[in-house]
Design a protein around this motif. Structure first.
Motif, PDB file in Angstrom:
ATOM      1  N   PRO A  22       4.364   0.523  -9.789  1.00  0.00           N
ATOM      2  CA  PRO A  22       3.728   1.382  -8.776  1.00  0.00           C
ATOM      3  C   PRO A  22       3.374   0.631  -7.501  1.00  0.00           C
ATOM      4  N   VAL A  23       3.075  -0.661  -7.614  1.00  0.00           N
ATOM      5  CA  VAL A  23       2.732  -1.438  -6.424  1.00  0.00           C
ATOM      6  C   VAL A  23       3.959  -1.605  -5.534  1.00  0.00           C
ATOM      7  N   ALA A  24       5.115  -1.857  -6.139  1.00  0.00           N
ATOM      8  CA  ALA A  24       6.345  -1.980  -5.360  1.00  0.00           C
ATOM      9  C   ALA A  24       6.681  -0.658  -4.680  1.00  0.00           C
ATOM     10  N   VAL A  25       6.524   0.443  -5.410  1.00  0.00           N
ATOM     11  CA  VAL A  25       6.752   1.768  -4.819  1.00  0.00           C
ATOM     12  C   VAL A  25       5.800   1.978  -3.654  1.00  0.00           C
ATOM     13  N   TRP A  26       4.542   1.611  -3.855  1.00  0.00           N
ATOM     14  CA  TRP A  26       3.522   1.780  -2.805  1.00  0.00           C
ATOM     15  C   TRP A  26       3.904   0.996  -1.551  1.00  0.00           C
ATOM     16  N   ARG A  27       4.254  -0.258  -1.728  1.00  0.00           N
ATOM     17  CA  ARG A  27       4.576  -1.105  -0.569  1.00  0.00           C
ATOM     18  C   ARG A  27       5.760  -0.539   0.219  1.00  0.00           C
ATOM     19  N   ARG A  28       6.745   0.007  -0.495  1.00  0.00           N
ATOM     20  CA  ARG A  28       7.907   0.566   0.196  1.00  0.00           C
ATOM     21  C   ARG A  28       7.550   1.853   0.930  1.00  0.00           C
ATOM     22  N   ALA A  29       6.728   2.677   0.322  1.00  0.00           N
ATOM     23  CA  ALA A  29       6.468   4.013   0.868  1.00  0.00           C
ATOM     24  C   ALA A  29       5.369   4.034   1.919  1.00  0.00           C
ATOM     25  N   ALA A  30       4.456   3.071   1.873  1.00  0.00           N
ATOM     26  CA  ALA A  30       3.234   3.130   2.684  1.00  0.00           C
ATOM     27  C   ALA A  30       3.454   3.337   4.182  1.00  0.00           C
ATOM     28  N   PRO A  31       4.433   2.699   4.808  1.00  0.00           N
ATOM     29  CA  PRO A  31       4.543   2.846   6.269  1.00  0.00           C
ATOM     30  C   PRO A  31       4.742   4.283   6.753  1.00  0.00           C
ATOM     31  N   ASP A  32       5.395   5.117   5.952  1.00  0.00           N
ATOM     32  CA  ASP A  32       5.717   6.473   6.405  1.00  0.00           C
ATOM     33  C   ASP A  32       4.958   7.565   5.661  1.00  0.00           C
ATOM     34  N   ALA A  33       4.208   7.198   4.638  1.00  0.00           N
ATOM     35  CA  ALA A  33       3.581   8.201   3.783  1.00  0.00           C
ATOM     36  C   ALA A  33       2.149   8.507   4.226  1.00  0.00           C
ATOM     37  N   VAL A  34       1.617   9.604   3.700  1.00  0.00           N
ATOM     38  CA  VAL A  34       0.228  10.008   3.935  1.00  0.00           C
ATOM     39  C   VAL A  34      -0.640   9.384   2.847  1.00  0.00           C
ATOM     40  N   GLU A  51       4.139  16.563  -2.125  1.00  0.00           N
ATOM     41  CA  GLU A  51       5.061  15.701  -2.865  1.00  0.00           C
ATOM     42  C   GLU A  51       4.434  14.308  -2.943  1.00  0.00           C
ATOM     43  N   VAL A  52       3.875  13.981  -4.096  1.00  0.00           N
ATOM     44  CA  VAL A  52       3.179  12.711  -4.288  1.00  0.00           C
ATOM     45  C   VAL A  52       4.177  11.669  -4.772  1.00  0.00           C
ATOM     46  N   LEU A  53       4.248  10.570  -4.043  1.00  0.00           N
ATOM     47  CA  LEU A  53       5.214   9.521  -4.349  1.00  0.00           C
ATOM     48  C   LEU A  53       4.704   8.548  -5.398  1.00  0.00           C
ATOM     49  N   VAL A  54       3.421   8.229  -5.330  1.00  0.00           N
ATOM     50  CA  VAL A  54       2.821   7.278  -6.262  1.00  0.00           C
ATOM     51  C   VAL A  54       1.314   7.482  -6.232  1.00  0.00           C
ATOM     52  N   ALA A  55       0.674   7.342  -7.391  1.00  0.00           N
ATOM     53  CA  ALA A  55      -0.782   7.498  -7.482  1.00  0.00           C
ATOM     54  C   ALA A  55      -1.318   6.429  -8.422  1.00  0.00           C
ATOM     55  N   VAL A  56      -2.371   5.757  -7.984  1.00  0.00           N
ATOM     56  CA  VAL A  56      -2.951   4.680  -8.786  1.00  0.00           C
ATOM     57  C   VAL A  56      -4.453   4.883  -8.908  1.00  0.00           C
ATOM     58  N   THR A  57      -5.007   4.258  -9.925  1.00  0.00           N
ATOM     59  CA  THR A  57      -6.447   4.267 -10.120  1.00  0.00           C
ATOM     60  C   THR A  57      -6.869   2.997 -10.844  1.00  0.00           C
ATOM     61  N   ALA A  58      -8.061   2.543 -10.540  1.00  0.00           N
ATOM     62  CA  ALA A  58      -8.605   1.387 -11.248  1.00  0.00           C
ATOM     63  C   ALA A  58      -9.313   1.801 -12.524  1.00  0.00           C
ATOM     64  N   ASP A  59      -9.447   3.109 -12.762  1.00  0.00           N
ATOM     65  CA  ASP A  59     -10.112   3.599 -13.980  1.00  0.00           C
ATOM     66  C   ASP A  59      -9.514   4.955 -14.326  1.00  0.00           C
ATOM     67  N   ARG A  60      -8.436   4.935 -15.072  1.00  0.00           N
ATOM     68  CA  ARG A  60      -7.702   6.160 -15.383  1.00  0.00           C
ATOM     69  C   ARG A  60      -8.543   7.123 -16.218  1.00  0.00           C
ATOM     70  N   ALA A  61      -9.282   6.594 -17.165  1.00  0.00           N
ATOM     71  CA  ALA A  61     -10.109   7.450 -18.019  1.00  0.00           C
ATOM     72  C   ALA A  61     -11.142   8.199 -17.195  1.00  0.00           C
ATOM     73  N   THR A 100     -14.285   6.788  -6.199  1.00  0.00           N
ATOM     74  CA  THR A 100     -13.576   7.247  -7.391  1.00  0.00           C
ATOM     75  C   THR A 100     -12.444   6.311  -7.805  1.00  0.00           C
ATOM     76  N   ALA A 101     -12.161   5.295  -6.996  1.00  0.00           N
ATOM     77  CA  ALA A 101     -11.119   4.303  -7.304  1.00  0.00           C
ATOM     78  C   ALA A 101      -9.769   4.953  -7.579  1.00  0.00           C
ATOM     79  N   VAL A 102      -9.448   5.971  -6.788  1.00  0.00           N
ATOM     80  CA  VAL A 102      -8.163   6.672  -6.880  1.00  0.00           C
ATOM     81  C   VAL A 102      -7.512   6.658  -5.503  1.00  0.00           C
ATOM     82  N   ALA A 103      -6.216   6.447  -5.466  1.00  0.00           N
ATOM     83  CA  ALA A 103      -5.473   6.527  -4.203  1.00  0.00           C
ATOM     84  C   ALA A 103      -4.042   6.935  -4.510  1.00  0.00           C
ATOM     85  N   ALA A 104      -3.413   7.571  -3.533  1.00  0.00           N
ATOM     86  CA  ALA A 104      -2.030   7.999  -3.713  1.00  0.00           C
ATOM     87  C   ALA A 104      -1.349   8.048  -2.361  1.00  0.00           C
TER      88      ALA A 104
END
Length: 267
Positions: A22-34, A51-61, A100-104
């Motif tokens: 997901p980090v690699a996806v994030w780095r590629r998408a970040a320049p043009d994504a919301v 259309e969500v490209l990638v979503a991460v969280t530091a606390d999924r639960a 909330t430690a969530v980002a996408a």
């Protein structure tokens, strides 16, 4: 027993070659994504078809517990999207970590599609126009209000980018629930333009039509000369003498409420 579908550690047992970083996806998408900053921004974006490209969280639960409590309608979609990363990794991906430690990251809606929505006639709800706004947080709050009232869209003039990450954060991801674009005064969609101005007619004496453009000047300088010249009507909000002004988002809220209370209301 832990549900493997909801256990972030379960992914480690799969074939590493089939896993997406997901980090690699994030780095590629970040320049043009919301950037969707926080749980609520992601929740609203998913709810309104982003259309969500990638979503991460530091606390999924914790994120899924929030979904169970506040967003049961998109809980399964969020469970599919969210990947747990370390707190350090999460913090490295966003300019300002959210509680909330969530980002996408999501694809910005097609500009041509938004312009078509703004120009479509007849409209069933006004377009909010922010004339040369300056405050990113205020602009985000206006997008949130517009989405809540079912406005057709929010248009900004001037240099402020209405899709700036701070504006999206202030709008809680509700940019995806309405049409948000930056235009010049000459490019504004058709419709009678009602511009808010202390010298205008008392709004309580008016009924704002669904096809109206509702224009608000900047927090510091008010309406630009260009937009004032384009206005069909000047409208004033009721205000106690010696009170200089309302906050921009407050003015928008009062005006949209008046529109909804006099016949136009979200379904």
């Amino acid at each position: 027993m832990t549900d493997p579908a909801h256990d972030p550690s379960a992914a480690t047992s799969e074939d590493p070659e089939n896993q997406v970083d997901p980090v690699a996806v994030w780095r590629r998408a970040a320049p043009d994504a919301v950037l969707l900053d926080g749980f609520h921004a992601l929740k609203h974006a998913v709810r309104f078809g982003a259309e969500v490209l990638v979503a991460v969280t530091a606390d999924r639960a914790a994120a899924l517990a929030l979904a169970d409590e506040l967003a049961a309608d998109v809980r399964d979609a969020l469970a599919e999207l969210l990947t747990e990363v370390s707190h350090a990794t999460y913090a490295s991906l966003v300019p300002r970590p959210h509680p909330t430690a969530v980002a996408a990251l999501a694809v910005r809606p097609d500009r041509a599609g938004n312009l078509a929505k703004l120009a479509h006639a007849p409209r069933t709800a006004p377009v909010v126009v922010l004339d040369q706004p300056r405050n990113l947080g205020n602009a985000g709050a206006v997008v949130r209000l517009a989405a809540g009232f079912g406005a057709t869209g929010v248009v900004t003039t001037g240099t402020l980018d209405p899709w700036h990450p701070t504006v999206v954060r202030g709008g809680a991801g509700l940019h995806f629930a309405t049409a948000v674009e930056r235009l010049t005064v000459d490019e504004l969609p058709p419709g009678p333009l009602f511009a808010l101005d202390p010298e205008g007619e008392d709004i309580r004496s008016l009924k704002l039509p669904d096809e109206a453009l509702l224009a608000f000047g900047s927090e510091r300088t008010g309406l630009s000369a260009e937009l004032r010249a384009r206005a069909d009507h000047l409208v004033a909000l009721p205000m106690r003498p010696q009170v200089s002004s309302y906050n921009l988002a407050t003015s928008v809220a009062m005006t949209l409420y008046h529109w909804s209370a006099t016949g136009g209301a979200p379904a």
